[in-house]
Motif scaffolding. Structure first.
Motif, PDB file in Angstrom:
ATOM      1  N   LYS A   1      -6.953   2.899  -1.366  1.00 27.06           N
ATOM      2  CA  LYS A   1      -5.614   2.331  -1.287  1.00 27.06           C
ATOM      3  C   LYS A   1      -4.973   2.329  -2.670  1.00 27.06           C
TER       4      LYS A   1
ATOM      5  N   ASP B   1       0.878  -1.167   0.000  1.00 29.94           N
ATOM      6  CA  ASP B   1       0.000   0.000   0.000  1.00 29.94           C
ATOM      7  C   ASP B   1       0.916   1.219   0.000  1.00 29.94           C
TER       8      ASP B   1
ATOM      9  N   ILE C   1      -2.166   0.287  -4.494  1.00 27.29           N
ATOM     10  CA  ILE C   1      -1.356  -0.917  -4.344  1.00 27.29           C
ATOM     11  C   ILE C   1      -0.357  -1.010  -5.496  1.00 27.29           C
TER      12      ILE C   1
ATOM     13  N   ARG D   1       0.633   4.403   0.223  1.00 26.27           N
ATOM     14  CA  ARG D   1       0.479   5.428   1.255  1.00 26.27           C
ATOM     15  C   ARG D   1       0.788   4.867   2.645  1.00 26.27           C
ATOM     16  N   GLN D   2       0.176   3.744   2.975  1.00 29.80           N
ATOM     17  CA  GLN D   2       0.279   3.198   4.332  1.00 29.80           C
ATOM     18  C   GLN D   2       1.636   2.553   4.615  1.00 29.80           C
ATOM     19  N   ASP D   3       2.178   1.827   3.637  1.00 29.85           N
ATOM     20  CA  ASP D   3       3.417   1.083   3.868  1.00 29.85           C
ATOM     21  C   ASP D   3       4.681   1.883   3.570  1.00 29.85           C
TER      22      ASP D   3
END
Length: 348
Positions: A242, A207, A244, A209-211
């Motif tokens: 998300k 992800d 990916i 943004r998140q990772d």
């Protein structure tokens, strides 16, 4: 009485005695003479290899590669010197070789083939890998405490633990700057050791943004706040969903960490934004900042090693190399309003 030694005798003695893999090829890339050591390596004899080509002894893919390489030396007259490459031995084990190929010329100066020398460097390559592994471990283990110390000093400067004298503040600012440069230097050596040790990235679904982006922004939170920088992490037209991608997490973090660090440096009191586009067979990503633009003369050279006078000058060179190892590319261009924009692609 002066003894005249036939040149052919000297060459034959060399081919019989040298431990290096040595050979002569004609303009059609057929072997004219080879060293005994090279023939043995290919499970043949020096006599049997004459008038044959690499296609008679090697896998087609490798033989094709060597044929094109040989032809380039013959056609251009430019030598290939000390190229380090990894090959699979006929016995199945891997071998590192230092490869040198030079044009073979007759008395009239005409190119009649090539002379090649391959020197086994497996032991040296393994030793260098061990050194790089140790460097990677050392820089990784030291970088964390340095970041923590730097963060603590910044809290002291900001008065989080009470007011401090101006002279002390000046000293702490100097220490903070030195720690920052040291941390960046160690980070770049860590990147370099990682880059040299791995040829093909292990990919995973991430992800973006998140990772990747958010954790790195958290690392630079104090610098972002100190410089009053606004962050646009909407990734273009995908503000909530998300995003990916399939990539090597460690390498992509290195890329974003370098680009974000540079953006913070040049976008004081401005903005940093991140973009994402799905281009069908690949993703196109970018990191923008509202700082001054790069002069067009530097658009290409900024990705060359040691171009930057700051730290080791390896940051952008490493970033582009990591993206290229993913099968993508990286480049720079100014935005419509004349601000820096670093763009890179990652295949799906």
């Amino acid at each position: 009485m002066e003894k005249i030694i036939n040149e052919n005798v000297l060459i034959q003695s060399l081919l019989q005695c040298t431990p290096d893999f040595m050979y002569f090829k004609d303009v059609n890339c057929r072997y004219v003479a080879v060293s005994n050591s090279y023939a043995t390596q290919l499970n043949s004899t020096a006599f049997d290899m004459v008038d044959k080509t690499d296609f008679d002894f090697m896998p087609v893919e490798l033989a094709d590669k060597l044929f094109l390489e040989d032809k380039k030396v013959i056609q251009t007259g430019e030598a290939l010197v000390d190229k380090l490459e990894k090959r699979k031995c006929p016995r199945g084990s891997d071998m590192w070789l230092s490869v040198t190929k030079v044009p073979w010329k007759n008395a009239a100066g005409e190119i009649v083939g090539i002379i090649g020398v391959c020197r086994e460097m497996t032991e040296r390559a393994e030793r260098e890998k061990h050194i790089l592994d140790m460097l990677s471990i050392a820089t990784h283990d030291m970088r964390g405490p340095l970041i923590s110390i730097g963060s603590m000093i910044k809290l002291l400067i900001r008065g989080a633990f009470g007011s401090i004298d101006e002279s002390v503040k000046v000293t702490l600012l100097d220490i903070s700057g030195r720690l920052g440069r040291l941390e960046k230097l160690m980070g770049e050596y860590l990147c370099k050791s990682s880059l040299m040790n791995v040829k093909t990235p292990d990919k995973e679904f991430l992800d973006l943004r998140q990772d990747i982006i958010d954790p790195i922004l958290e690392e630079f939170l104090s610098e972002i706040e100190e410089n009053n920088i606004r962050i646009d992490n909407r990734l273009g037209a995908i503000p909530g969903n998300k995003v990916i991608i399939q990539a090597n997490a460690k390498w992509i973090r290195i890329v974003y960490r370098n680009l974000i660090r540079n953006a913070i440096k040049y976008a004081a009191s401005g903005q940093i934004a991140f973009g994402f586009e799905d281009k069908g067979d690949h993703y196109q990503l970018n990191v923008y900042n509202s700082g001054p633009p790069v002069h067009p003369d530097k658009w290409t050279t900024i990705f060359e090693k040691f171009e930057s006078s700051d730290s080791t000058g390896l940051g952008l060179a490493i970033c582009r190399n990591l993206i290229q190892k993913h099968g993508g590319n990286m480049w720079y261009e100014n935005t419509w309003d004349d601000h820096p924009n670093f763009i890179f692609t990652i295949p799906k």
